[in-house]
Scaffold this motif. Structure first.
Motif, PDB file in Angstrom:
ATOM      1  N   ASP A 179       0.875  -1.178   0.000  1.00  0.00           N
ATOM      2  CA  ASP A 179       0.000   0.000   0.000  1.00  0.00           C
ATOM      3  C   ASP A 179       0.909   1.223   0.000  1.00  0.00           C
ATOM      4  OD1 ASP A 179      -1.828   1.980   0.296  1.00  0.00           O
ATOM      5  OD2 ASP A 179      -2.582   1.331   2.253  1.00  0.00           O
ATOM      6  N   TRP A 180       1.174   1.757  -1.170  1.00  0.00           N
ATOM      7  CA  TRP A 180       2.135   2.841  -1.310  1.00  0.00           C
ATOM      8  C   TRP A 180       1.665   4.124  -0.637  1.00  0.00           C
ATOM      9  CZ3 TRP A 180       7.007   2.256  -3.145  1.00  0.00           C
ATOM     10  CH2 TRP A 180       7.289   1.043  -3.781  1.00  0.00           C
ATOM     11  N   LEU A 217       0.683   8.050  -3.409  1.00  0.00           N
ATOM     12  CA  LEU A 217      -0.049   7.619  -4.597  1.00  0.00           C
ATOM     13  C   LEU A 217       0.068   8.671  -5.683  1.00  0.00           C
ATOM     14  CD1 LEU A 217      -3.295   6.184  -2.912  1.00  0.00           C
ATOM     15  CD2 LEU A 217      -1.341   4.914  -3.822  1.00  0.00           C
ATOM     16  N   PRO A 223       0.817   4.726  -7.448  1.00  0.00           N
ATOM     17  CA  PRO A 223       1.949   3.809  -7.287  1.00  0.00           C
ATOM     18  C   PRO A 223       2.929   3.919  -8.449  1.00  0.00           C
ATOM     19  CG  PRO A 223      -0.008   2.608  -7.962  1.00  0.00           C
ATOM     20  CD  PRO A 223      -0.456   4.005  -7.673  1.00  0.00           C
TER      21      PRO A 223
END
Length: 531
Positions: A286-287, A294, A296
């Motif tokens: 989960d960037w 975000l 990614p």
């Protein structure tokens, strides 16, 4: 993002260690030169033919486990349009080394060749040897350019320094120790580089798994079988690279060369596993929970740098420094091999064989060093234009697979092959490859193979046409060689048409004389059947 001073110092120390190792190895090279019974100039190329198995396995593996290998494998797994099946490099290298050990290790080493071009020169003459050299030379230059460019991008991400500076420093270090020590400098620095790659990448894995940004990994391990045959070209194309044969020819014996190939196959496969894991975890991360945020990397067009991005944002800073060190080590281990590969072939098969047949050992040593410098400068200069260089590298790699690999199989294993068949196979393979198109260079395909698709005006060929072209080339060499031989032997084709002097009638020697090969372009076919 500020410059990572601690990381910069750590990488600087690593570079100093590599440079000092190369300098010390150059002393070993000079000692071997004094004791060598063969030409001293060949020590830089084949290291006196006394490289033991342990060192041979290290240098074989390190040569292939380069920056493109570890970063490209991670990218393939990370890309949502590809997946685990596209992480073909570990399997490709496994197959490459096994086939190299089975097909070439013993016959090449037992004949004491100096480069992989020697059998071509002995059987077909100088002109055809030059035609084989060209794709190898271009491939080495483009390979150096691409991996240096990748390293520059990686260091700019992790250390926040100029990619130009990192490219110049890395290239300079590789060129200096390769010029000074030749093969000995390359193989001994490979030991340090490969060890560092192995330890640092595996050390990064636990920290990635412990990252709070990591989500369910099982959802990202997908298989996309859109082109499952693509890895075959990667595997067999390596069979015609001088860097592989240079290690084979430097081994202490034929059997040790073969064992080294098999052992390197296993180690190269193992070295690809950390990249697969990093690519998979980056795809599941989960960037938004990292400083990267975000969207990614894939949506930003930065998938090619997923390995340094994952190390930089998903692991602690000191761990990411180890990761960048592994990339730098991988790049230099491939760069020095490419530099020495091209320099060896030019010195042995062009300069010594044609330009200066009476050149002294000292002169040949200096030619090798100058060639290392020139190839290094060419690759470094082209590294600043990464996109076009990557496309050219892919094309030259294709040429090695489609054209050179079938030729090498024929010249080593088929006594019936002659220069007419070799030229025919080369021409047919080159023509078919060009007509098959290359989207990366904007070359439209003229030949459409089964399963092709068109999207947004771009045609993609999913049929394994490269493998088909390689087998067609092989068949053409054999067929034309046999037909021409039958034609001349049965006087169906006039001997005046033998423009390459392949079947020229030799002068009958006296009873106490031993026939010797002719020094013409094609050389006498009968006298060369033992090759």
């Amino acid at each position: 993002m500020a410059v990572n001073v601690a990381g910069l110092v750590a990488v600087g120390v690593f570079y100093v260690v590599i440079l000092l190792t190369g300098i010390l190895a150059s002393r070993k090279s000079k000692q071997v030169e004094k004791k060598c019974l063969e030409r001293r100039s060949e020590v830089a190329i084949v290291g006196g033919r006394n490289i033991n198995i342990v060192v041979s396995v290290f240098t074989m593996t390190a040569t292939w486990v380069g920056g493109g290998y570890i970063m490209g494998t991670a990218e393939a797994v990370y890309m949502p349009t590809r997946g685990l099946v596209w992480a073909s490099a570990p399997l490709a290298y496994l197959v490459n080394f096994i086939l190299g050990g089975l097909l070439f290790a013993k016959p090449m080493r037992s004949k004491r060749y100096v480069t992989m071009l020697d059998p071509f020169q002995h059987c077909y003459g100088q002109s055809f040897t030059t035609a084989i050299l060209i794709p190898n030379l271009l491939s080495d230059i483009f390979w150096v350019a691409c991996i240096l460019a990748g390293l520059g991008a990686t260091m700019s991400i992790v250390l926040d320094i100029s990619p130009i500076l990192s490219i110049l420093i890395s290239a300079a270090v590789s060129i200096i120790y390769t010029v000074l020590g030749g093969l000995y400098a390359v193989v001994y620095t490979d030991i340090i580089q490969l060890s560092f790659i192995f330890v640092s990448l595996w050390l990064c894995i636990p920290f990635i798994f412990l990252s709070p940004a990591l989500t369910d990994l099982s959802q990202t391990i997908h298989l996309n079988d859109s082109n499952v045959h693509s890895w075959i070209g990667e595997a067999l194309g390596g069979l015609s690279c001088q860097s592989l044969h240079q290690r084979i020819l430097a081994a202490a014996s034929s059997s040790k060369a073969q064992v080294s190939c098999f052992a390197a196959a296993a180690f190269a496969f193992i070295m690809g596993i950390p990249s697969v894991i990093i690519g998979a975890t980056a795809a599941s991360a989960d960037w938004n929970q990292t400083e990267y945020g975000l969207p990614p990397p894939y949506e930003r067009g930065e998938a090619g740098n997923i390995l340094p991005l994952a190390l930089s944002y998903i692991t602690p800073s000191w761990v990411s420094v180890l990761g960048i060190g592994s990339v730098a080590a991988a790049v230099m281990s491939s760069t020095d091999s490419a530099l020495l590969s091209s320099a060896s072939m030019f010195t042995q098969n062009i300069y010594k064989a044609t330009l200066r047949k009476q050149a002294s050992d000292r002169e040949l040593q200096w030619v090798t060093r100058i060639c290392v410098l020139m190839v290094g400068l060419a690759g470094t200069g082209l590294a600043f234009n990464k996109s076009s260089m990557l496309a050219l590298l892919l094309l030259t790699t294709d040429l090695l697979y489609c054209i050179v690999t079938p030729q090498l199989v024929c010249v080593v294993h088929l006594r019936s092959a002659n220069c007419y068949g070799a030229i025919s196979g080369y021409t047919v393979a080159l023509l078919l490859r060009v007509l098959s198109g290359e989207p990366a260079l904007g070359i439209p395909p003229v030949l459409l193979y089964p399963g092709w698709r068109e999207a947004d005006g771009v045609i993609t060929q999913y049929f394994p046409f490269r493998t088909l072209i390689a087998f067609i080339s092989l068949a053409v060499v054999v067929l034309v060689s046999c037909l021409v031989q039958l034609g001349f032997n049965h006087n169906v084709i006039p001997h005046s048409w033998d423009v390459l002097d392949v079947f020229k009638k030799k002068i009958e020697p006296e009873e106490d004389e031993t026939p010797t090969p002719l020094s013409h372009e094609g050389k006498n076919f009968v006298l060369n059947t033992a090759l």
